[in-house]
Design a protein around this motif. Structure first.
Motif, PDB file in Angstrom:
ATOM      1  N   ALA A  34      41.583  45.579  18.901  1.00  0.00           N
ATOM      2  CA  ALA A  34      41.239  46.962  19.026  1.00  0.00           C
ATOM      3  C   ALA A  34      39.833  46.904  19.540  1.00  0.00           C
ATOM      4  CB  ALA A  34      41.382  47.771  17.961  1.00  0.00           C
ATOM      5  N   GLU A  35      38.718  46.168  18.932  1.00  0.00           N
ATOM      6  CA  GLU A  35      37.503  46.204  19.277  1.00  0.00           C
ATOM      7  C   GLU A  35      37.364  45.581  20.516  1.00  0.00           C
ATOM      8  OE1 GLU A  35      35.702  44.061  16.058  1.00  0.00           O
ATOM      9  OE2 GLU A  35      35.995  45.562  14.669  1.00  0.00           O
ATOM     10  N   LEU A  36      37.908  44.616  21.031  1.00  0.00           N
ATOM     11  CA  LEU A  36      38.029  44.019  22.428  1.00  0.00           C
ATOM     12  C   LEU A  36      38.465  44.906  23.352  1.00  0.00           C
ATOM     13  CD1 LEU A  36      38.827  40.196  21.512  1.00  0.00           C
ATOM     14  CD2 LEU A  36      36.347  41.506  21.887  1.00  0.00           C
ATOM     15  N   LEU A  37      39.558  45.747  23.216  1.00  0.00           N
ATOM     16  CA  LEU A  37      39.940  46.716  24.152  1.00  0.00           C
ATOM     17  C   LEU A  37      39.041  47.760  24.359  1.00  0.00           C
ATOM     18  CD1 LEU A  37      43.653  46.848  22.699  1.00  0.00           C
ATOM     19  CD2 LEU A  37      42.966  45.347  24.652  1.00  0.00           C
ATOM     20  N   GLU A  38      38.211  47.940  23.736  1.00  0.00           N
ATOM     21  CA  GLU A  38      37.162  48.938  23.991  1.00  0.00           C
ATOM     22  C   GLU A  38      36.097  48.647  25.228  1.00  0.00           C
ATOM     23  OE1 GLU A  38      34.731  50.007  20.546  1.00  0.00           O
ATOM     24  OE2 GLU A  38      36.620  50.532  19.313  1.00  0.00           O
ATOM     25  N   SER A  65      48.946  44.849  22.868  1.00  0.00           N
ATOM     26  CA  SER A  65      47.545  44.672  23.218  1.00  0.00           C
ATOM     27  C   SER A  65      47.439  44.542  24.760  1.00  0.00           C
ATOM     28  CB  SER A  65      46.449  43.648  22.528  1.00  0.00           C
ATOM     29  OG  SER A  65      46.633  43.954  21.360  1.00  0.00           O
ATOM     30  N   LYS A  66      48.514  43.633  25.050  1.00  0.00           N
ATOM     31  CA  LYS A  66      48.625  43.290  26.395  1.00  0.00           C
ATOM     32  C   LYS A  66      48.969  44.596  27.601  1.00  0.00           C
ATOM     33  CE  LYS A  66      50.451  40.360  30.308  1.00  0.00           C
ATOM     34  NZ  LYS A  66      50.672  39.139  30.647  1.00  0.00           N
ATOM     35  N   GLN A  67      49.932  45.315  26.780  1.00  0.00           N
ATOM     36  CA  GLN A  67      49.995  46.450  27.673  1.00  0.00           C
ATOM     37  C   GLN A  67      48.669  47.291  27.914  1.00  0.00           C
ATOM     38  OE1 GLN A  67      53.080  47.776  25.085  1.00  0.00           O
ATOM     39  NE2 GLN A  67      54.831  46.741  25.958  1.00  0.00           N
ATOM     40  N   VAL A  68      48.206  47.633  26.816  1.00  0.00           N
ATOM     41  CA  VAL A  68      46.895  48.341  26.980  1.00  0.00           C
ATOM     42  C   VAL A  68      45.846  47.599  27.934  1.00  0.00           C
ATOM     43  CG1 VAL A  68      44.595  49.196  25.761  1.00  0.00           C
ATOM     44  CG2 VAL A  68      47.053  49.274  24.765  1.00  0.00           C
ATOM     45  N   ILE A  69      45.631  46.332  28.028  1.00  0.00           N
ATOM     46  CA  ILE A  69      44.896  45.426  28.692  1.00  0.00           C
ATOM     47  C   ILE A  69      45.131  45.501  30.178  1.00  0.00           C
ATOM     48  CG2 ILE A  69      44.195  43.269  29.455  1.00  0.00           C
ATOM     49  CD1 ILE A  69      44.360  42.668  26.425  1.00  0.00           C
ATOM     50  N   GLY A  73      43.605  47.234  33.899  1.00  0.00           N
ATOM     51  CA  GLY A  73      43.104  46.212  34.918  1.00  0.00           C
ATOM     52  C   GLY A  73      42.650  44.802  34.446  1.00  0.00           C
ATOM     53  N   GLY A  74      42.888  44.518  33.198  1.00  0.00           N
ATOM     54  CA  GLY A  74      42.269  43.295  32.590  1.00  0.00           C
ATOM     55  C   GLY A  74      43.556  42.535  32.544  1.00  0.00           C
ATOM     56  N   TRP A  75      43.347  41.324  31.640  1.00  0.00           N
ATOM     57  CA  TRP A  75      44.316  40.328  31.380  1.00  0.00           C
ATOM     58  C   TRP A  75      44.063  39.662  30.023  1.00  0.00           C
ATOM     59  CZ3 TRP A  75      41.683  35.904  30.672  1.00  0.00           C
ATOM     60  CH2 TRP A  75      40.422  35.877  31.272  1.00  0.00           C
ATOM     61  N   LEU A  76      44.922  39.145  29.554  1.00  0.00           N
ATOM     62  CA  LEU A  76      45.018  38.287  28.403  1.00  0.00           C
ATOM     63  C   LEU A  76      45.903  36.978  28.440  1.00  0.00           C
ATOM     64  CD1 LEU A  76      45.385  39.732  24.676  1.00  0.00           C
ATOM     65  CD2 LEU A  76      46.913  37.734  25.409  1.00  0.00           C
ATOM     66  N   VAL A  92      60.876  32.744  22.589  1.00  0.00           N
ATOM     67  CA  VAL A  92      61.177  34.344  22.730  1.00  0.00           C
ATOM     68  C   VAL A  92      60.832  34.832  23.998  1.00  0.00           C
ATOM     69  CG1 VAL A  92      60.689  34.528  20.204  1.00  0.00           C
ATOM     70  CG2 VAL A  92      59.007  34.669  21.872  1.00  0.00           C
ATOM     71  N   GLY A  93      60.534  33.991  25.151  1.00  0.00           N
ATOM     72  CA  GLY A  93      60.676  34.450  26.479  1.00  0.00           C
ATOM     73  C   GLY A  93      59.191  35.018  26.759  1.00  0.00           C
ATOM     74  N   LEU A  94      58.180  34.832  26.005  1.00  0.00           N
ATOM     75  CA  LEU A  94      56.886  35.282  26.302  1.00  0.00           C
ATOM     76  C   LEU A  94      56.119  34.438  27.390  1.00  0.00           C
ATOM     77  CD1 LEU A  94      55.660  36.735  22.723  1.00  0.00           C
ATOM     78  CD2 LEU A  94      56.512  37.702  24.888  1.00  0.00           C
ATOM     79  N   SER A  95      56.566  33.159  27.530  1.00  0.00           N
ATOM     80  CA  SER A  95      55.944  32.153  28.374  1.00  0.00           C
ATOM     81  C   SER A  95      56.046  32.805  29.926  1.00  0.00           C
ATOM     82  CB  SER A  95      56.349  30.889  28.389  1.00  0.00           C
ATOM     83  OG  SER A  95      57.959  30.855  28.568  1.00  0.00           O
ATOM     84  N   ARG A  96      56.876  33.702  30.037  1.00  0.00           N
ATOM     85  CA  ARG A  96      56.945  34.578  31.210  1.00  0.00           C
ATOM     86  C   ARG A  96      55.847  35.658  31.347  1.00  0.00           C
ATOM     87  NH1 ARG A  96      62.810  33.815  30.265  1.00  0.00           N
ATOM     88  NH2 ARG A  96      62.499  35.933  29.459  1.00  0.00           N
ATOM     89  N   TYR A  97      55.724  36.096  30.117  1.00  0.00           N
ATOM     90  CA  TYR A  97      54.948  37.421  30.014  1.00  0.00           C
ATOM     91  C   TYR A  97      53.395  36.901  29.964  1.00  0.00           C
ATOM     92  CZ  TYR A  97      54.117  42.021  28.221  1.00  0.00           C
ATOM     93  OH  TYR A  97      53.613  43.291  28.152  1.00  0.00           O
ATOM     94  N   PHE A  98      52.864  35.979  29.398  1.00  0.00           N
ATOM     95  CA  PHE A  98      51.720  35.627  29.494  1.00  0.00           C
ATOM     96  C   PHE A  98      51.237  34.347  29.830  1.00  0.00           C
ATOM     97  CE2 PHE A  98      52.532  37.900  25.438  1.00  0.00           C
ATOM     98  CZ  PHE A  98      51.401  38.757  25.376  1.00  0.00           C
ATOM     99  N   ALA A  99      50.089  34.236  30.674  1.00  0.00           N
ATOM    100  CA  ALA A  99      49.556  32.919  31.216  1.00  0.00           C
ATOM    101  C   ALA A  99      49.233  32.070  30.141  1.00  0.00           C
ATOM    102  CB  ALA A  99      48.338  33.209  32.149  1.00  0.00           C
TER     103      ALA A  99
END
Length: 113
Positions: A34-38, A65-69, A73-76, A92-99
């Motif tokens: 949350a602090e980093l998302l600021e 968090s990724k949805q907000v990022i 215009g950012g990335w995680l 769980v399929g997140l390797s397609r969702y996150f680099a």
């Protein structure tokens, strides 16, 4: 779990996670994220090299968090995951969702492209 924020460049932050990320420690991760998302355009590399365990609550924090990022215009991205975490992210399929990168430096270098 410990969460250490390392300012790598003016526009990239490395979040190093150490220990076990589970229901008991997820609140700490949510607070740190949350602090980093600021930041105006959050660009975060999560260093998983010292993380020994992660459950569904931890994964949920990253997804939320990724949805907000992305909306800002950012990335995680992830770096340094051991075989257990890499397999978990794939299962769980997140390797397609996150680099996912082998090393933090690889993730930061990819950000420059």
């Amino acid at each position: 779990m410990r969460a250490i924020v390392i300012e790598h460049r003016s526009d990239v932050v490395v979040l190093q996670l150490c220990g076990e990320l589970d229901a008991d420690s997820a609140a700490r991760l949510y607070k740190t994220l949350a602090e980093l998302l600021e930041r105006p355009v959050p660009r975060i590399v999560v260093d998983l090299s010292e993380l020994k365990f992660c459950d569904s609550v931890g994964l949920s924090a990253f997804i939320t968090s990724k949805q907000v990022i992305v909306s800002r215009g950012g990335w995680l991205s992830f770096a340094g995951a051991d075989q257990f975490l890499t397999q978990l992210l794939e299962t769980v399929g997140l390797s397609r969702y996150f680099a996912i990168f082998p090393e933090v430096e690889d993730a930061i270098a990819a950000a420059r492209m």
